[in-house]
Design a protein around this motif. Structure first.
Motif, mmCIF file in Angstrom:
data_model
loop_
_atom_site.group_PDB
_atom_site.id
_atom_site.type_symbol
_atom_site.label_atom_id
_atom_site.label_comp_id
_atom_site.label_asym_id
_atom_site.label_seq_id
_atom_site.Cartn_x
_atom_site.Cartn_y
_atom_site.Cartn_z
ATOM 1 N N ARG A 163 40.656 -4.177 -25.163
ATOM 2 C CA ARG A 163 40.153 -3.555 -26.390
ATOM 3 C C ARG A 163 38.691 -3.156 -26.270
ATOM 4 O O ARG A 163 38.171 -2.445 -27.109
ATOM 5 C CB ARG A 163 40.335 -4.489 -27.585
ATOM 6 N N TRP A 164 38.000 -3.641 -25.244
ATOM 7 C CA TRP A 164 36.585 -3.304 -25.089
ATOM 8 C C TRP A 164 36.259 -3.041 -23.625
ATOM 9 O O TRP A 164 37.033 -3.354 -22.726
ATOM 10 C CB TRP A 164 35.685 -4.384 -25.657
ATOM 11 N N THR A 165 35.095 -2.445 -23.420
ATOM 12 C CA THR A 165 34.570 -2.196 -22.084
ATOM 13 C C THR A 165 33.363 -3.095 -21.899
ATOM 14 O O THR A 165 32.515 -3.206 -22.793
ATOM 15 C CB THR A 165 34.149 -0.711 -21.939
ATOM 16 N N VAL A 166 33.292 -3.758 -20.744
ATOM 17 C CA VAL A 166 32.249 -4.752 -20.496
ATOM 18 C C VAL A 166 31.526 -4.410 -19.206
ATOM 19 O O VAL A 166 32.165 -4.054 -18.204
ATOM 20 C CB VAL A 166 32.862 -6.168 -20.367
ATOM 21 N N GLN A 167 30.208 -4.544 -19.251
ATOM 22 C CA GLN A 167 29.420 -4.293 -18.048
ATOM 23 C C GLN A 167 28.245 -5.268 -18.018
ATOM 24 O O GLN A 167 27.550 -5.452 -19.024
ATOM 25 C CB GLN A 167 28.902 -2.854 -18.057
ATOM 26 N N ALA A 168 28.028 -5.894 -16.870
ATOM 27 C CA ALA A 168 26.858 -6.751 -16.656
ATOM 28 C C ALA A 168 26.021 -6.115 -15.563
ATOM 29 O O ALA A 168 26.546 -5.755 -14.509
ATOM 30 C CB ALA A 168 27.273 -8.155 -16.259
ATOM 31 N N THR A 169 24.729 -5.991 -15.828
ATOM 32 C CA THR A 169 23.811 -5.388 -14.866
ATOM 33 C C THR A 169 22.627 -6.323 -14.668
ATOM 34 O O THR A 169 22.023 -6.769 -15.647
ATOM 35 C CB THR A 169 23.301 -4.026 -15.391
ATOM 36 N N GLN A 170 22.332 -6.607 -13.416
ATOM 37 C CA GLN A 170 21.175 -7.444 -13.118
ATOM 38 C C GLN A 170 19.907 -6.630 -13.359
ATOM 39 O O GLN A 170 19.811 -5.479 -12.950
ATOM 40 C CB GLN A 170 21.242 -7.911 -11.661
ATOM 41 N N THR A 171 18.927 -7.239 -14.042
ATOM 42 C CA THR A 171 17.637 -6.607 -14.280
ATOM 43 C C THR A 171 16.585 -7.363 -13.466
ATOM 44 O O THR A 171 16.890 -8.380 -12.832
ATOM 45 C CB THR A 171 17.265 -6.650 -15.776
ATOM 46 N N ASP A 172 15.356 -6.882 -13.502
ATOM 47 C CA ASP A 172 14.279 -7.546 -12.754
ATOM 48 C C ASP A 172 14.071 -8.982 -13.222
ATOM 49 O O ASP A 172 13.720 -9.853 -12.425
ATOM 50 C CB ASP A 172 12.965 -6.773 -12.887
ATOM 51 N N ASP A 173 14.283 -9.225 -14.511
ATOM 52 C CA ASP A 173 14.008 -10.567 -15.036
ATOM 53 C C ASP A 173 15.187 -11.144 -15.815
ATOM 54 O O ASP A 173 15.013 -11.877 -16.781
ATOM 55 C CB ASP A 173 12.745 -10.562 -15.896
ATOM 56 N N GLY A 174 16.403 -10.822 -15.386
ATOM 57 C CA GLY A 174 17.566 -11.389 -16.054
ATOM 58 C C GLY A 174 18.808 -10.544 -15.878
ATOM 59 O O GLY A 174 19.078 -10.041 -14.794
ATOM 60 N N VAL A 175 19.540 -10.374 -16.988
ATOM 61 C CA VAL A 175 20.818 -9.666 -16.968
ATOM 62 C C VAL A 175 20.965 -8.889 -18.266
ATOM 63 O O VAL A 175 20.545 -9.353 -19.328
ATOM 64 C CB VAL A 175 21.989 -10.683 -16.847
ATOM 65 N N GLU A 176 21.595 -7.714 -18.182
ATOM 66 C CA GLU A 176 21.996 -6.993 -19.380
ATOM 67 C C GLU A 176 23.507 -7.076 -19.489
ATOM 68 O O GLU A 176 24.227 -6.811 -18.518
ATOM 69 C CB GLU A 176 21.591 -5.521 -19.336
ATOM 70 N N LEU A 177 23.985 -7.464 -20.662
ATOM 71 C CA LEU A 177 25.420 -7.455 -20.969
ATOM 72 C C LEU A 177 25.649 -6.353 -22.003
ATOM 73 O O LEU A 177 25.032 -6.373 -23.071
ATOM 74 C CB LEU A 177 25.868 -8.807 -21.526
#
Length: 195
Positions: free
Chosen positions: A137-151
């Protein structure tokens, strides 16, 4: 004056009695004897109920399941690995600093913290993203950033998008109730999903 001295002495004596009563474990009533905890509970047959934030309770429950299973391969049991994962769970919930941005179709959550928290986020968020992605039902993406993670979690369905925003980062990380099965796999020495 004599009445004041008598009242003061009685108050001090009463306080001492209360202090002794609070620290004296011999007066525990039924159900309060620590050595008796769990003796009257039936062993669970491979079903866990502790999702993890109570690390000691989760470990204790896993040990009960392992000990009640005659097929447990003790050479592969990894309770230290499970403990490390439970520490990560606690650090994620307690120490992560999260900035959420509502999107028209969901949310973007940027998670950061100190060095240990960033390491936790980089282990846990991508692994949990794989679990979240099982829900079509949803689309999910995790991206590593310089100081953590974006969900980033989004959906074309407005009611699902509202649910995503309502759950937010921490609700999403706690959803897809796979934790108990995952913890048991980890305790048995199997890499359930790499964190």
């Amino acid at each position: 004056m004599r009445a004041k001295i008598l009242l003061t002495a009685m108050a001090l004596a009463g306080g001492a009695v209360i202090a002794v009563a609070q620290t004296n474990h011999t007066g525990h009533g039924d159900g309060m004897d620590h050595s008796a905890h769990g003796k009257d509970r039936p062993a669970t047959a491979g079903v866990l109920s502790e999702p993890g934030q109570g690390a000691f309770a989760a470990l204790s429950e896993v040990v009960q399941v392992l000990e009640s299973d005659p097929e447990t391969d003790w050479a592969n049991v990894d309770l230290s690995g499970l403990r490390a994962h439970l520490v990560d769970m606690d650090r994620l919930v307690s120490d992560a600093i999260v900035s959420e941005t509502d999107l028209p179709d969901g949310i973007s959550a940027i998670a950061t913290g100190d060095a240990a928290t960033i390491a936790t986020l980089r282990r846990m968020v991508p692994a949990h993203t794989a679990q979240l992605a099982r829900d079509d039902r949803w689309t999910v993406q995790a991206t590593q950033t310089d100081d953590g993670v974006e969900l980033r979690v989004t959906s074309d369905d407005p009611s699902v998008a509202a649910r995503i925003r309502g759950l937010g980062f921490f609700g999403l990380m706690a959803s897809q109730d796979h934790h108990r099965a995952h913890h048991l796999l980890m305790a048995r020495g199997r890499d359930a999903h790499g964190h």
